[in-house]
Design a protein around this motif. Structure first.
Motif, short mmCIF file in Angstrom:
data_model
loop_
_atom_site.label_atom_id
_atom_site.label_comp_id
_atom_site.label_asym_id
_atom_site.label_seq_id
_atom_site.Cartn_x
_atom_site.Cartn_y
_atom_site.Cartn_z
N ASP A 83 0.85 -1.19 0.00
CA ASP A 83 0.00 0.00 0.00
C ASP A 83 0.88 1.24 0.00
OD1 ASP A 83 -2.13 1.68 0.11
OD2 ASP A 83 -2.49 1.45 2.27
N HIS A 84 1.25 1.69 -1.22
CA HIS A 84 1.97 2.96 -1.36
C HIS A 84 1.64 3.51 -2.74
CE1 HIS A 84 5.30 0.84 -3.58
NE2 HIS A 84 4.86 -0.15 -2.83
N PRO A 85 1.96 4.76 -3.02
CA PRO A 85 1.56 5.38 -4.28
C PRO A 85 2.06 4.61 -5.50
CG PRO A 85 2.34 7.05 -2.77
CD PRO A 85 2.64 5.72 -2.12
N LEU A 86 1.36 4.82 -6.61
CA LEU A 86 1.68 4.11 -7.85
C LEU A 86 3.08 4.43 -8.35
CD1 LEU A 86 0.15 2.21 -9.86
CD2 LEU A 86 -0.33 4.24 -11.23
N GLU A 87 3.53 5.67 -8.12
CA GLU A 87 4.84 6.07 -8.61
C GLU A 87 5.97 5.33 -7.88
OE1 GLU A 87 2.54 8.10 -7.55
OE2 GLU A 87 1.79 9.00 -9.42
N GLU A 88 5.70 4.88 -6.67
CA GLU A 88 6.73 4.23 -5.88
C GLU A 88 6.75 2.72 -6.06
OE1 GLU A 88 6.19 5.35 -1.85
OE2 GLU A 88 6.28 7.52 -2.26
N MET A 89 5.84 2.18 -6.83
CA MET A 89 5.79 0.73 -7.01
C MET A 89 6.90 0.28 -7.96
SD MET A 89 1.74 -0.21 -7.26
CE MET A 89 0.64 0.08 -5.86
N ASN A 90 7.46 -0.89 -7.67
CA ASN A 90 8.51 -1.43 -8.52
C ASN A 90 7.92 -2.27 -9.65
OD1 ASN A 90 7.67 -3.74 -7.25
ND2 ASN A 90 9.46 -3.89 -5.90
N THR A 91 8.80 -2.89 -10.43
CA THR A 91 8.36 -3.66 -11.60
C THR A 91 7.51 -4.85 -11.19
OG1 THR A 91 10.37 -3.00 -12.76
CG2 THR A 91 9.16 -4.88 -13.64
N ILE A 92 7.84 -5.49 -10.10
CA ILE A 92 7.08 -6.68 -9.66
C ILE A 92 5.65 -6.29 -9.33
CG2 ILE A 92 6.96 -8.47 -7.89
CD1 ILE A 92 9.98 -8.36 -7.67
N GLU A 93 5.46 -5.20 -8.59
CA GLU A 93 4.11 -4.77 -8.22
C GLU A 93 3.34 -4.25 -9.43
OE1 GLU A 93 4.09 -2.87 -3.97
OE2 GLU A 93 5.95 -2.28 -4.98
N MET A 94 4.05 -3.59 -10.37
CA MET A 94 3.37 -3.02 -11.53
C MET A 94 2.79 -4.11 -12.44
SD MET A 94 3.12 0.16 -11.40
CE MET A 94 2.52 0.38 -13.06
N GLN A 95 3.35 -5.32 -12.40
CA GLN A 95 2.75 -6.41 -13.18
C GLN A 95 1.34 -6.72 -12.68
OE1 GLN A 95 5.39 -9.85 -14.03
NE2 GLN A 95 7.01 -8.66 -13.06
N SER A 96 1.17 -6.72 -11.35
CA SER A 96 -0.16 -6.96 -10.78
C SER A 96 -1.11 -5.84 -11.13
CB SER A 96 -0.05 -7.11 -9.26
OG SER A 96 0.82 -8.15 -8.90
N ILE A 97 -0.64 -4.59 -11.02
CA ILE A 97 -1.50 -3.45 -11.34
C ILE A 97 -1.92 -3.50 -12.81
CG2 ILE A 97 -1.60 -0.94 -11.47
CD1 ILE A 97 -1.66 -2.05 -8.63
N THR A 98 -1.01 -3.88 -13.71
CA THR A 98 -1.34 -3.98 -15.13
C THR A 98 -2.42 -5.02 -15.38
OG1 THR A 98 0.92 -3.33 -15.72
CG2 THR A 98 -0.38 -4.42 -17.41
N ALA A 99 -2.28 -6.19 -14.75
CA ALA A 99 -3.29 -7.23 -14.92
C ALA A 99 -4.64 -6.79 -14.38
CB ALA A 99 -2.83 -8.51 -14.23
#
Length: 666
Positions: free
Chosen positions: A227-243
């Motif tokens: 639970d932190h802002p979208l800009e601070e998410m790394n590549t691993i977390e961004m895969q989940s957000i993309t899906a």
């Protein structure tokens, strides 16, 4: 398009390998021997061919790379965003753009140097121009070292991605790290995701498949999200957000009420509320995992209130499961699949396409004719498989009942003789080998067969006594024997007739005098037949007079010609003057020269000169024809249609260069 379509990309060579491939291909596929005594045009073409072939090879290889790597704008939004997260969209487009620019520059270099080679005035100058052209092409390719290496890394990573289909029915699992997402996908699918008691064990998307209601479903396990802002998410977390953002799926948000994952219930509820906008227009289920440790009822009032707020949200279903004890796992799978099916149906009903389908459907609703209640009738044998019971004589004994009594499947052997149609049922089990169509042949024999046989024997004796068999005609035991003998006789007659025909091949079929009759014979026969021959007699007499007068006039003319010179020398001279250039034919033999002298059988024109103005034009045409045939004659060809190849494997095409230290040819 799914990620499985991206896995067929061919490997991308490095810059050095690229040059080796292209230049070695140029050396192998183009001529390699040139001499200074060749014509300058041949020398120019030799080196121009080298430059053009090298340019075509570079163009072919670079075009293959550019065509195989997908354009991000043409992909599904999920795949485009996933590639942007994993490989950086700008870097990816820049690498492809540099290769496209290199291809364009190589084409221009080849074009410029081919233009210069057209004006090369010596072997040395042409060779230097070729060397400069290939050198500049190689320099351009060496500058593409980094883009080629980057694209090869992208290709290798794409080949390791799971085969995700964005259009398939999908269950998407998300939540904090270490809350049991991978354990659930291992339970309901055949996927084998690594499960460890620490956070971020799953670092990429994993896919499993299951079957529900005879349909194929894909389950996607996503890495954990913090639970932190979208800009601070790394590549691993961004895969989940993309899906979550791009896949039309059923969202399964996992929570760990026991807080063994290392995160509090409050933090997990805040994460749900922060990513809730990504759940819009998607069926969502709140999955409370690890109930074998802590259930919803065991929570503190503060935590229970936060969880109840999520449960009471619109469109959110909830269920408690335990992947350790398998409690509620199958129920979760069924509820999630049903919720997604219902959502997909509702979406289609709200669309415009459903109207065109509903217009073609008609559901008939029968109306009651009377007030009689007609309940469906289901036989008792269908409701339950009842065993054979002697107390129920009305029920027909089935083969299944006999099988159960005799030991069941694999032991029972069906008796095929019990249904034989015999006079006495006790005869069914008799051993008689002659059986056809399930019936004993011996039971269907004519009972009067002996009496009929005696009658036939008596008739045979009577015929022998009357001398019926004493005739000279051939006696045959059967019709087949008669046909065989007749066929043999006909074959002999045919062979004899063919021999006769061969002997009389050049002889007249009918005598020459056949059909020749005198006038008196013809009239007498016609009178006997009852016909009037008067008209035929009149015509015959008239023709006789005409031919007689003509023959008399012809004899007088011939006598007059012969009288000019007693031996006919003047006639011969006249013939020579008239037909001095004529070619004598078969008619000139003997005394037939008289008829030729008068031009009766000689052709008016020479066919050899037909279509030509004069003999000079005809002779010129003959010379041109012979000139056109000279090439075929030199190649030993019979004519235009001669396609024969004398040497199937010419040595100069199948014998290559010999390498250092080898004497055998390839």
């Amino acid at each position: 398009m799914s990620t499985s379509g991206l896995k067929a990309i061919a490997p991308v060579p490095t810059a050095a390998d690229f040059l080796d491939i292209v230049l070695s291909k140029t050396q192998r596929k183009t001529p390699t021997v040139i001499h200074k005594n060749f014509k300058i045009s041949r020398i120019r073409n030799f080196y121009m061919r080298k430059v053009k072939f090298t340019q075509d090879s570079f163009d072919e290889k670079l075009s293959a790379i550019l065509d195989e790597f997908p354009m991000l704008d043409d992909l599904h939004p999920f795949l485009a965003s996933l590639m942007n997260v994993l490989y950086d969209k700008n870097h990816y487009k820049l690498a492809l753009g540099q290769l496209r620019t290199a291809r364009h520059l190589i084409d221009h270099v080849a074009k410029d140097y081919v233009r210069l080679l057209k004006f090369g005035d010596s072997l040395y100058r042409c060779k230097q121009l070729k060397k400069a052209a290939l050198g500049r092409m190689a320099t351009i390719m060496r500058r593409q070292k980094d883009p080629l290496a980057y694209l090869e890394q992208v290709r290798q990573h794409i080949s390791r991605l799971p085969a995700i289909d964005p259009t398939a029915r999908t269950l998407l699992i998300c939540g904090y790290p270490n809350v049991g997402k991978s354990s659930f996908i291992n339970k309901v699918t055949r996927a084998d995701v690594d499960v460890q008691p620490y956070a971020f064990t799953t670092k990429s998307l994993f896919v499993g498949h299951l079957d529900y209601r005879y349909m194929r479903w894909q389950v996607i396990d996503t890495p954990g999200i913090l639970d932190h802002p979208l800009e601070e998410m790394n590549t691993i977390e961004m895969q989940s957000i993309t899906a979550l953002a791009h896949l039309k799926s059923c969202i399964l948000y996992f929570m760990d009420l026991s807080e063994q994952c290392g995160y509090t219930v409050e933090a997990q509820c805040k994460l749900f509320n922060s990513i809730k906008p990504l759940f819009a227009n998607k069926p969502t289920m709140l999955v409370m995992n690890k109930i074998d440790v802590t259930r919803l009822e065991d929570l503190t009032p503060e935590n229970r209130a936060m969880v109840d707020d999520i449960i009471n949200s619109e469109g959110v279903l909830n269920i408690q499961v335990s992947c350790y004890s398998d409690e509620g796992v199958m129920e979760l799978k069924n509820k999630a699949c049903d919720a997604l099916l219902e959502h997909r149906v509702d979406t289609k009903l709200k669309g415009n396409k459903v109207n065109s389908i509903l217009n073609r459907l008609h559901v008939a609703q029968p109306k009651a004719r009377d007030e009689v209640v007609r309940e469906p009738f289901i036989p008792e044998s269908v409701k339950e498989k009842k065993k054979y019971d002697k107390e129920d004589p009305e029920r027909r004994r089935l083969e299944r009942d006999v099988e159960a009594e005799e030991g069941g499947p694999g032991v029972y052997n069906i008796n095929l003789k019990k249904n034989y149609l015999l006079s006495n049922p006790d005869w069914n089990e008799d051993i008689i080998p002659e059986v056809a169509d399930g019936k004993n042949i011996a039971d269907f024999i004519d009972p009067d067969i002996l009496e009929k046989l005696e009658a036939l024997e008596r008739e045979e004796e009577r015929l022998e006594a009357e001398g019926f068999y004493d005739e000279e005609e051939d006696m045959f035991d059967s019709e087949d024997e008669r046909e065989a003998v007749e066929a043999k006789d006909s074959l002999k007659k045919k062979i004899v007739s063919q021999g006769t025909k061969k002997a009389m091949k050049n002889s007249a079929k009918l005598p020459r005098t056949v059909g020749l009759r005198t006038l008196s014979e013809l009239t007498s026969e016609m009178t006997k037949a009852g016909l009037n021959p008067s008209r035929i007699q009149e015509r015959a007499e008239m023709l006789a007079k005409v031919h007689g007068a003509k023959r008399k006039r012809q004899r007088e003319e011939e006598d007059a010609e012969m009288d000019v010179d007693g031996n006919g020398e003047e006639a011969e001279g006249e013939w020579m003057d008239v037909d001095e250039d004529a070619t004598p034919n078969k008619r000139t033999k003997g005394n037939s020269g008289k008829s030729i002298a008068k031009g009766r059988h000689e052709p008016k024109t020479n066919r050899q000169f037909a279509g030509f103005r004069d003999e000079a034009q005809a002779s010129k045409a003959v010379k041109l024809r012979n000139l056109g045939q000279r090439e075929r004659n030199m190649q030993a060809k019979a004519g235009e249609g001669d396609r024969t190849i004398k040497t199937k494997m010419p040595k100069h095409l199948f014998a290559g260069k010999r390498k250092m230290g080898k004497t055998d040819r390839r």
